[in-house]
Design a protein around this motif. Sequence first.
Motif, PDB file in Angstrom:
ATOM      1  N   CYS A 146      -4.833  -2.888   0.668  1.00 39.28           N
ATOM      2  CA  CYS A 146      -4.930  -4.288   1.090  1.00 39.28           C
ATOM      3  C   CYS A 146      -4.991  -5.226  -0.110  1.00 39.28           C
ATOM      4  O   CYS A 146      -4.555  -6.384  -0.026  1.00 39.28           O
ATOM      5  CB  CYS A 146      -6.158  -4.473   1.975  1.00 39.28           C
ATOM      6  SG  CYS A 146      -6.002  -3.658   3.591  1.00 39.28           S
ATOM      7  N   SER A 147      -5.512  -4.747  -1.231  1.00 38.08           N
ATOM      8  CA  SER A 147      -5.578  -5.576  -2.443  1.00 38.08           C
ATOM      9  C   SER A 147      -4.192  -5.892  -2.998  1.00 38.08           C
ATOM     10  O   SER A 147      -4.043  -6.811  -3.809  1.00 38.08           O
ATOM     11  CB  SER A 147      -6.413  -4.871  -3.513  1.00 38.08           C
ATOM     12  OG  SER A 147      -5.883  -3.589  -3.805  1.00 38.08           O
ATOM     13  N   ASP A 148      -3.172  -5.148  -2.558  1.00 37.68           N
ATOM     14  CA  ASP A 148      -1.804  -5.380  -3.038  1.00 37.68           C
ATOM     15  C   ASP A 148      -0.971  -6.238  -2.089  1.00 37.68           C
ATOM     16  O   ASP A 148       0.207  -6.481  -2.351  1.00 37.68           O
ATOM     17  CB  ASP A 148      -1.080  -4.040  -3.254  1.00 37.68           C
ATOM     18  CG  ASP A 148      -1.681  -3.231  -4.387  1.00 37.68           C
ATOM     19  OD1 ASP A 148      -2.262  -3.845  -5.304  1.00 37.68           O
ATOM     20  OD2 ASP A 148      -1.572  -1.989  -4.353  1.00 37.68           O
ATOM     21  N   ASP A 162      -9.094  -3.330   7.017  1.00 42.03           N
ATOM     22  CA  ASP A 162      -9.149  -2.527   5.790  1.00 42.03           C
ATOM     23  C   ASP A 162     -10.165  -1.402   5.994  1.00 42.03           C
ATOM     24  O   ASP A 162     -11.337  -1.523   5.632  1.00 42.03           O
ATOM     25  CB  ASP A 162      -9.533  -3.404   4.611  1.00 42.03           C
ATOM     26  CG  ASP A 162      -9.426  -2.678   3.271  1.00 42.03           C
ATOM     27  OD1 ASP A 162      -8.957  -1.526   3.259  1.00 42.03           O
ATOM     28  OD2 ASP A 162      -9.821  -3.271   2.243  1.00 42.03           O
TER      29      ASP A 162
END
Length: 208
Positions: A146-148, A162
């Motif tokens: 999810c950070s990407d 997430d």
Amino acid sequence: MNLIKDAINTAIDIIRQGGIIVYPTETFLGLGGNGLELSVVQRIQALKKRPAHKPLPLIIGGLGQLEEICYLTPFSLELARDFWPGPLSILFRAKEIIPFGVKDAAGMVSVRLTPHPVARQLCTFSGYPLIATSANLSGKPPCTLCSDLDPEVLEKVDFVLDVPPEPTGELPSTLVRMLGGKEIEILRHGVISEGELSQKGYKVVRKA
């Protein structure tokens, strides 16, 4: 554990309300919502900047959902049971309940029974097949973390789920079309190899 359960329940509520979410699948992060709702289809197409002629695939939580949305044959059921749950997407003839944008101009829809436990829960407990396109803008690479996620995607979805387990991110699902008998055509190579299909007795036909 309660935080994960609460997040899944929130995602289910948003799906039921016609929203769109990012969620984990067995391959990549998925972008989806109720696959039977035209407004959801159109919103996802716009968010991804996806051409209207490229239909969106579906995932389901069980074979009961498949029977509700597709016309089935003994061969198509055999193929599904041989590889599901798993990363094999199969083209079926869609029932009238499926909106355009999910079914193509020929009335076909891509469906797979996901083995991802969270994605299956979303389908089962929302009561809907989910759109399962990768959570990226068209032409950009899919992601597993999810950070990407692209900021433009994050801004336009209603919820990001997430939770573990994370997608593998190795390959997409394999997409096949049934030709008759045990002959199939691979339309997109992915996790399920041609060798695995052959081992189950299917003949892979390469069209000129």
